[in-house]
Design a protein around this motif. Structure first.
Motif, mmCIF file in Angstrom:
data_model
loop_
_atom_site.group_PDB
_atom_site.id
_atom_site.type_symbol
_atom_site.label_atom_id
_atom_site.label_comp_id
_atom_site.label_asym_id
_atom_site.label_seq_id
_atom_site.Cartn_x
_atom_site.Cartn_y
_atom_site.Cartn_z
ATOM 1 N N GLU A 178 0.831 -1.204 0.000
ATOM 2 C CA GLU A 178 0.000 0.000 0.000
ATOM 3 C C GLU A 178 0.870 1.260 0.000
ATOM 4 N N THR A 179 1.942 1.232 0.776
ATOM 5 C CA THR A 179 2.832 2.394 0.866
ATOM 6 C C THR A 179 3.523 2.661 -0.459
ATOM 7 N N LEU A 180 4.024 1.616 -1.094
ATOM 8 C CA LEU A 180 4.705 1.791 -2.376
ATOM 9 C C LEU A 180 3.740 2.280 -3.453
ATOM 10 N N THR A 181 2.505 1.799 -3.408
ATOM 11 C CA THR A 181 1.501 2.265 -4.365
ATOM 12 C C THR A 181 1.214 3.747 -4.161
ATOM 13 N N GLU A 182 1.111 4.169 -2.900
ATOM 14 C CA GLU A 182 0.889 5.590 -2.596
ATOM 15 C C GLU A 182 2.045 6.446 -3.129
ATOM 16 N N LEU A 183 3.257 5.929 -3.018
ATOM 17 C CA LEU A 183 4.434 6.659 -3.480
ATOM 18 C C LEU A 183 4.625 6.534 -4.990
ATOM 19 N N GLN A 184 3.842 5.638 -5.614
ATOM 20 C CA GLN A 184 3.983 5.333 -7.047
ATOM 21 C C GLN A 184 5.367 4.750 -7.352
ATOM 22 N N PHE A 185 5.793 3.820 -6.475
ATOM 23 C CA PHE A 185 7.046 3.109 -6.632
ATOM 24 C C PHE A 185 6.761 1.639 -6.952
ATOM 25 N N SER A 186 7.665 1.006 -7.680
ATOM 26 C CA SER A 186 7.516 -0.411 -8.026
ATOM 27 C C SER A 186 8.132 -1.300 -6.954
ATOM 28 N N ILE A 187 7.419 -2.326 -6.550
ATOM 29 C CA ILE A 187 7.936 -3.272 -5.562
ATOM 30 C C ILE A 187 9.126 -4.046 -6.115
ATOM 31 N N LYS A 188 9.223 -4.114 -7.461
ATOM 32 C CA LYS A 188 10.348 -4.824 -8.082
ATOM 33 C C LYS A 188 11.667 -4.085 -7.892
ATOM 34 N N SER A 189 11.607 -2.824 -7.471
ATOM 35 C CA SER A 189 12.826 -2.052 -7.258
ATOM 36 C C SER A 189 13.297 -2.075 -5.802
ATOM 37 N N VAL A 190 12.606 -2.818 -4.953
ATOM 38 C CA VAL A 190 13.038 -2.905 -3.548
ATOM 39 C C VAL A 190 14.331 -3.716 -3.464
ATOM 40 N N LYS A 191 15.286 -3.178 -2.751
ATOM 41 C CA LYS A 191 16.590 -3.831 -2.579
ATOM 42 C C LYS A 191 16.732 -4.470 -1.198
ATOM 43 N N ALA A 192 16.282 -3.751 -0.164
ATOM 44 C CA ALA A 192 16.541 -4.225 1.191
ATOM 45 C C ALA A 192 15.427 -3.853 2.155
ATOM 46 N N LEU A 193 15.246 -4.693 3.147
ATOM 47 C CA LEU A 193 14.337 -4.444 4.258
ATOM 48 C C LEU A 193 15.214 -4.318 5.501
ATOM 49 N N CYS A 194 15.126 -3.171 6.187
ATOM 50 C CA CYS A 194 16.039 -2.870 7.289
ATOM 51 C C CYS A 194 15.266 -2.628 8.586
ATOM 52 N N THR A 195 15.859 -3.059 9.696
ATOM 53 C CA THR A 195 15.190 -2.934 10.985
ATOM 54 C C THR A 195 16.238 -2.908 12.102
ATOM 55 N N ILE A 196 15.790 -3.087 13.343
ATOM 56 C CA ILE A 196 16.673 -3.120 14.504
ATOM 57 C C ILE A 196 17.021 -4.572 14.828
ATOM 58 N N ASP A 197 18.170 -4.792 15.473
ATOM 59 C CA ASP A 197 18.610 -6.166 15.725
ATOM 60 C C ASP A 197 17.668 -6.930 16.664
ATOM 61 N N LEU A 198 16.859 -6.207 17.420
ATOM 62 C CA LEU A 198 15.856 -6.881 18.259
ATOM 63 C C LEU A 198 14.853 -7.653 17.405
ATOM 64 N N LYS A 199 14.752 -7.286 16.141
ATOM 65 C CA LYS A 199 13.794 -7.920 15.224
ATOM 66 C C LYS A 199 14.469 -8.884 14.244
ATOM 67 N N LYS A 200 15.716 -9.247 14.499
ATOM 68 C CA LYS A 200 16.435 -10.089 13.534
ATOM 69 C C LYS A 200 15.826 -11.482 13.399
ATOM 70 N N ASP A 201 15.027 -11.887 14.411
ATOM 71 C CA ASP A 201 14.367 -13.191 14.331
ATOM 72 C C ASP A 201 12.849 -13.051 14.173
ATOM 73 N N GLU A 202 12.388 -11.841 13.805
ATOM 74 C CA GLU A 202 10.945 -11.609 13.657
ATOM 75 C C GLU A 202 10.441 -12.386 12.437
ATOM 76 N N ALA A 203 9.599 -13.378 12.679
ATOM 77 C CA ALA A 203 9.182 -14.311 11.630
ATOM 78 C C ALA A 203 8.520 -13.607 10.447
ATOM 79 N N GLY A 204 7.639 -12.644 10.737
ATOM 80 C CA GLY A 204 6.929 -11.948 9.665
ATOM 81 C C GLY A 204 7.870 -11.189 8.753
ATOM 82 N N LEU A 205 8.848 -10.488 9.332
ATOM 83 C CA LEU A 205 9.822 -9.743 8.536
ATOM 84 C C LEU A 205 10.674 -10.685 7.690
ATOM 85 N N LEU A 206 11.146 -11.751 8.314
ATOM 86 C CA LEU A 206 11.978 -12.720 7.608
ATOM 87 C C LEU A 206 11.225 -13.356 6.445
#
Length: 358
Positions: A257-285
């Motif tokens: 939804e966010t990328l659509t609002e920005l008119q950006f293509s999901i195919k251009s996503v390179k990385a998903l970044c977060t805090i190390d507390l979330k390094k094992d967050e199943a949904g993000l992974l």
């Protein structure tokens, strides 16, 4: 891995030589010329007609190197050839090792690159007949591939490639992504012209176009794709914070939804970044793995070194960082944010676009 296959005395010597010089090759040759050290060297021996070996090799290796006559190879592989996007590279070497010939999947399969590599090792002459290579011009199906660029659609690859090699007027518009894509030591061919905007390219009425952007095109801009290929460079960085246990479905929905609002293509996503507390967050992974994105996490200390527009005492109490999504996206991209921060349900998202590189 690649496989090299030989059936003659001289061919076996060449195959063994390549096996020693190339770490990514398995050697196969007829047991008629066994030397006794094959098991020790990991060499595969076969008996009978080499044709019987081809079906399994064709589906098991990304590159096949035959030290067999060209005509025989063509007849052997013909029943197995399906599509240039999936067929392995096929290269043929003559029995004296003087010529290395790119036969099948020259571009997408990597046969041309493999041909040059083997020719260099054997001090042989590479034989490549692909028009774009011979003319030293842009290979439309490989444009930006080394940087990870992907096509929006392959529908126009063939007619656009024809325009390039037939020296018709071809426009290039690049809004994002690596800029050092021209790697020949000669100037860009005169028929290929770079334009600052899609509008400028449309006004020039080219026969074909190559467009490099992370943006979703407007209806007016889509006219450039009537005979054009749209490439998606990997330039979008997502900074994500979320509550523990947030589902992959919710995270993915917020991203889309966010990328659509920005008119950006999901195919251009390179990385998903977060805090190390979330390094094992199943949904993000799960989301990062689904799309093949880099999954990067930073310590609270690293995040706190980044100046941010919307620090949060609440986030600090729970994580030790004054922000997660915003500084994480900034840290990875080294760029200003296209979206500073948005919270939706259990997810907080920030978006950055890596500036042109090269």
């Amino acid at each position: 891995m690649n496989a090299v296959v030989a059936i003659t005395k001289h061919g076996v010597e060449i195959a063994r030589r390549l096996g020693e010089q190339m770490s990514d090759v398995h050697v196969y040759y007829t047991n008629k010329f066994a030397k006794g050290d094959e098991e020790e060297k990991g060499i595969h021996l076969f008996s009978g007609n080499v044709r019987l070996l081809v079906p399994s090799l064709f589906t098991s290796y990304r590159g096949l190197i035959f030290i067999v006559s060209l005509g025989a190879v063509v007849r052997m592989i013909a029943p197995h050839v399906k599509d240039k996007k999936t067929d392995p590279a096929v290269v043929v070497i003559d029995d004296k090792g003087e010529h290395v010939i790119s036969v099948l999947s020259g571009h997408l399969g990597g046969a041309n690159e493999l041909t040059r590599r083997i020719a260099h090792l054997l001090q042989a002459h590479p034989v490549i007949t692909t028009a774009s290579d011979v003319q030293k011009t842009i290979a439309v199906d490989l444009f930006g591939r080394s940087f990870g660029w992907v096509w929006e659609s392959d529908e126009k690859l063939t007619p656009v490639s024809a325009a390039v090699v037939n020296e018709q007027h071809v426009a290039i518009v690049q809004e994002s992504g690596e800029q050092n894509w021209w790697q020949y030591d000669t100037p860009l061919p005169a028929n290929i012209r770079v334009y600052p905007t899609i509008g400028a390219a449309l006004a020039a009425k080219p026969a074909a176009a190559l467009v490099v952007t992370h943006r979703l095109l407007t209806k007016e801009e889509e006219a450039i794709l009537q005979n054009g290929v749209l490439y998606r460079p990997k330039v979008i960085v997502l900074g994500i914070g979320c509550n523990r246990g947030t589902s992959a479905e919710e995270i993915e929905t917020v991203i889309r939804e966010t990328l659509t609002e920005l008119q950006f293509s999901i195919k251009s996503v390179k990385a998903l970044c977060t805090i190390d507390l979330k390094k094992d967050e199943a949904g993000l992974l799960e989301v990062a793995q689904k799309y093949g994105w880099e999954f990067v996490y930073y310590t609270a200390e690293q995040l706190n070194r980044v100046p941010i527009e919307q620090p949060s005492e609440t986030v600090f109490r729970y994580t030790g960082a004054y922000g997660v999504s915003e500084p994480a996206a900034k840290l990875y991209s080294g760029s200003q944010l296209a979206l500073v921060k948005k919270k939706l349900g259990n997810v907080t998202i920030s978006v950055a676009v890596i500036e042109k590189e090269g």
